[in-house]
Design a protein around this motif. Structure first.
Motif, PDB file in Angstrom:
ATOM      1  N   THR A   5       0.837  -1.196   0.000  1.00 54.29           N
ATOM      2  CA  THR A   5       0.000   0.000   0.000  1.00 54.29           C
ATOM      3  C   THR A   5       0.873   1.247   0.000  1.00 54.29           C
ATOM      4  O   THR A   5       1.987   1.239   0.515  1.00 54.29           O
ATOM      5  CB  THR A   5      -0.931   0.057   1.234  1.00 54.29           C
ATOM      6  OG1 THR A   5      -0.128   0.051   2.409  1.00 54.29           O
ATOM      7  CG2 THR A   5      -1.900  -1.088   1.269  1.00 54.29           C
ATOM      8  N   SER A   7       0.665   5.138   1.408  1.00 60.81           N
ATOM      9  CA  SER A   7      -0.154   5.881   2.360  1.00 60.81           C
ATOM     10  C   SER A   7       0.288   7.332   2.422  1.00 60.81           C
ATOM     11  O   SER A   7       1.392   7.677   2.026  1.00 60.81           O
ATOM     12  CB  SER A   7      -0.063   5.244   3.743  1.00 60.81           C
ATOM     13  OG  SER A   7       1.268   5.251   4.201  1.00 60.81           O
ATOM     14  N   THR A  41      -4.649   7.309   8.426  1.00 57.52           N
ATOM     15  CA  THR A  41      -3.880   7.631   7.227  1.00 57.52           C
ATOM     16  C   THR A  41      -4.513   6.948   6.020  1.00 57.52           C
ATOM     17  O   THR A  41      -4.688   5.735   6.027  1.00 57.52           O
ATOM     18  CB  THR A  41      -2.426   7.155   7.382  1.00 57.52           C
ATOM     19  OG1 THR A  41      -1.876   7.742   8.550  1.00 57.52           O
ATOM     20  CG2 THR A  41      -1.597   7.537   6.179  1.00 57.52           C
ATOM     21  N   GLN A  43      -4.896   5.140   2.457  1.00 58.80           N
ATOM     22  CA  GLN A  43      -3.999   4.224   1.771  1.00 58.80           C
ATOM     23  C   GLN A  43      -4.585   3.786   0.437  1.00 58.80           C
ATOM     24  O   GLN A  43      -5.798   3.718   0.280  1.00 58.80           O
ATOM     25  CB  GLN A  43      -3.762   2.969   2.619  1.00 58.80           C
ATOM     26  CG  GLN A  43      -3.057   3.240   3.912  1.00 58.80           C
ATOM     27  CD  GLN A  43      -2.812   1.966   4.693  1.00 58.80           C
ATOM     28  OE1 GLN A  43      -3.435   0.947   4.450  1.00 58.80           O
ATOM     29  NE2 GLN A  43      -1.887   2.024   5.626  1.00 58.80           N
TER      30      GLN A  43
END
Length: 61
Positions: A5, A7, A41, A43
């Motif tokens: 991912t 982020s 956060t 992502q």
């Protein structure tokens, strides 16, 4: 390719815009949710090649 991912805050900025325009406006956010609203956060999932640095992200939808 590695699966993972990305982020944080990602913006898309068209290079056809002037430097001043790109400096003033960060561009179109690629993530629909922001840290300030969700307290997490944002992502995007995708794949990254550690050899060449190519990163392919899936849309946040």
């Amino acid at each position: 390719m590695e699966t993972g991912t990305a982020s944080g805050t990602l913006y898309w900025s068209n290079l056809n815009r002037s430097r001043l325009s790109r400096f003033i406006s960060q561009g179109k956010p690629l993530l629909s949710k922001s840290f300030s609203l969700t307290l997490r956060t944002p992502q995007l999932g995708g794949h990254h090649c550690p050899n060449c640095g190519l990163t392919i992200l899936r849309p946040d939808r």
